[in-house]
Scaffold this motif. Structure first.
Motif, PDB file in Angstrom:
ATOM      1  N   TYR A 291     -35.375 141.360  23.731  1.00 62.25           N
ATOM      2  CA  TYR A 291     -34.511 141.578  24.725  1.00 62.25           C
ATOM      3  C   TYR A 291     -33.457 140.944  24.980  1.00 62.25           C
ATOM      4  CZ  TYR A 291     -40.090 141.311  25.268  1.00 62.25           C
ATOM      5  OH  TYR A 291     -41.291 141.983  24.342  1.00 62.25           O
TER       6      TYR A 291
ATOM      7  N   ASP B 125     -38.760 148.128  21.331  1.00 61.00           N
ATOM      8  CA  ASP B 125     -38.727 147.929  22.178  1.00 61.00           C
ATOM      9  C   ASP B 125     -40.231 148.651  22.918  1.00 61.00           C
ATOM     10  OD1 ASP B 125     -37.472 147.612  25.776  1.00 61.00           O
ATOM     11  OD2 ASP B 125     -38.655 149.802  25.921  1.00 61.00           O
TER      12      ASP B 125
ATOM     13  N   LEU C 151     -40.443 147.381  26.529  1.00 62.53           N
ATOM     14  CA  LEU C 151     -39.971 146.873  28.597  1.00 62.53           C
ATOM     15  C   LEU C 151     -39.336 148.711  29.322  1.00 62.53           C
ATOM     16  CD1 LEU C 151     -38.373 143.434  28.929  1.00 62.53           C
ATOM     17  CD2 LEU C 151     -41.046 144.523  29.507  1.00 62.53           C
TER      18      LEU C 151
ATOM     19  N   ASN D 229     -44.373 142.436  29.243  1.00 62.02           N
ATOM     20  CA  ASN D 229     -44.299 142.972  28.128  1.00 62.02           C
ATOM     21  C   ASN D 229     -45.301 142.843  27.329  1.00 62.02           C
ATOM     22  OD1 ASN D 229     -44.812 140.541  26.806  1.00 62.02           O
ATOM     23  ND2 ASN D 229     -43.089 140.683  25.495  1.00 62.02           N
TER      24      ASN D 229
END
Length: 323
Positions: A87, A108, A110, A256
């Motif tokens: 992140y 990813d 998020l 997440n």
């Protein structure tokens, strides 16, 4: 003709857990026959080094402090494919890597920043591409079709009739909220005919519980095959359970995990019980009675089989060869 190089950049630590490291290494394993794979990480443990050496052709060790950002850039020549998974890799950092001339892939979960990467991977099922801010050229690889599975979870499941364990529990990471112990405390009032297997970084004293630490992918897969059902957080381990056609109870405890959780819930591939931090004994026991019903377990397995075909390796290989 020499193989093209892919540099995989992901970390693991007591604070962030092993998730980024494990799923990125899974991608490296899918590609290591056709590409020269290098893994860059900060202060790897002996376990991480061992896992990297099984799969990759080289390793870059980076410092723990924030100099790792600049130092990693010095290892890039410009003709590589770079894969980022964490992140703290900002849009600006992506731009710095692209400026070197590299092709860039971001893993990813998020979708909370703009991506300039050539490819973005989010293996949560049911994600709409509209939630992403990307460049016109960015290719989005979304859903279980692009599951980041280790090879042990892409092979046919061994069918074991006489299971050794009633349940396999793996919450993942360092379990900072004590969810594993909370679940075990609640389960202590039930009579499981077979032992409960728990994969965790620390142990506590409970009857009828067997503890496991630092399990290899092969060992985790065997535990899944030997369990009647599981209790997992909505992370890569839950997707691996789907691949092994294991019925399981699923919850989340951090932001997440929400995308994977909703994909699992909407497709009815596990029994979803919401936020593990708010789990009551009554709710868990109701879920246990439900998942012990043969009809419900079979329905989960059918949905798992229909949704996850375990052909992600072929898809990833085609995408990376086009970069």
């Amino acid at each position: 003709m020499p193989c093209r190089t892919i540099i995989f950049r992901a970390d693991a630590s007591p604070s962030i857990g092993m998730g980024h490291f494990t799923r990125t290494l899974a991608l490296a394993e899918m590609l290591n026959v056709d590409f020269h794979c290098i893994f860059a990480t900060r202060q790897p443990t002996e376990y991480q080094i061992s896992e990297i050496e099984k799969i990759c052709h080289g390793r870059i060790d980076l410092p723990e402090d924030d100099t790792h950002f600049k130092i990693f850039l010095t290892h890039i020549k410009g003709d590589e494919i770079v894969v980022l998974d964490n992140y703290y890799f900002t849009t600006e950092y992506q731009i710095a890597i692209k400026a070197k001339g590299c092709k860039l892939v971001c893993i990813d979960d998020l979708h909370d920043q703009h991506f300039v990467a050539d490819v973005v991977i989010n293996h949560a099922e049911g994600i709409d591409s509209s939630v992403y801010s990307v460049e016109p050229y960015t290719k989005l690889l979304l859903g279980f079709k692009y599951a980041l599975l280790r090879k042990e979870f892409r092979v046919k499941t061994q069918l074991i009739k006489d299971k050794k364990y009633s349940c396999l529990i793996m919450i993942g990471g360092t379990d900072p909220f004590g969810i594993t112990n909370n679940i075990l405390e609640q389960l202590s009032s039930t009579e499981m005919q077979k032992p409960i297997a728990v994969i965790a970084n620390s142990k506590s004293c409970y009857n009828n519980v067997e503890w496991f630490q630092n399990q290899t992918a092969s060992e985790v897969a065997k535990l899944m095959e030997n369990a009647e059902f599981g209790i997992f957080s909505a992370s890569t381990i839950a997707i691996e359970a789907c691949a092994k056609r294991l019925p399981f109870i699923c919850g989340y405890y951090v932001k997440n995990q929400m995308d994977i959780y909703h994909g699992i819930k909407n497709n009815k591939i596990a029994l979803c019980i919401g936020d593990f931090n708010e789990l009551s004994e009554c709710k868990l026991l109701i879920s246990l009675r439900q998942i012990m019903t043969k009809k419900d377990r079979i329905l989960m397995q059918v949905n798992q089989r229909n949704l996850l075909d375990n052909n992600s390796q072929t898809r990833f290989l085609n995408i990376f060869q086009e970069l």
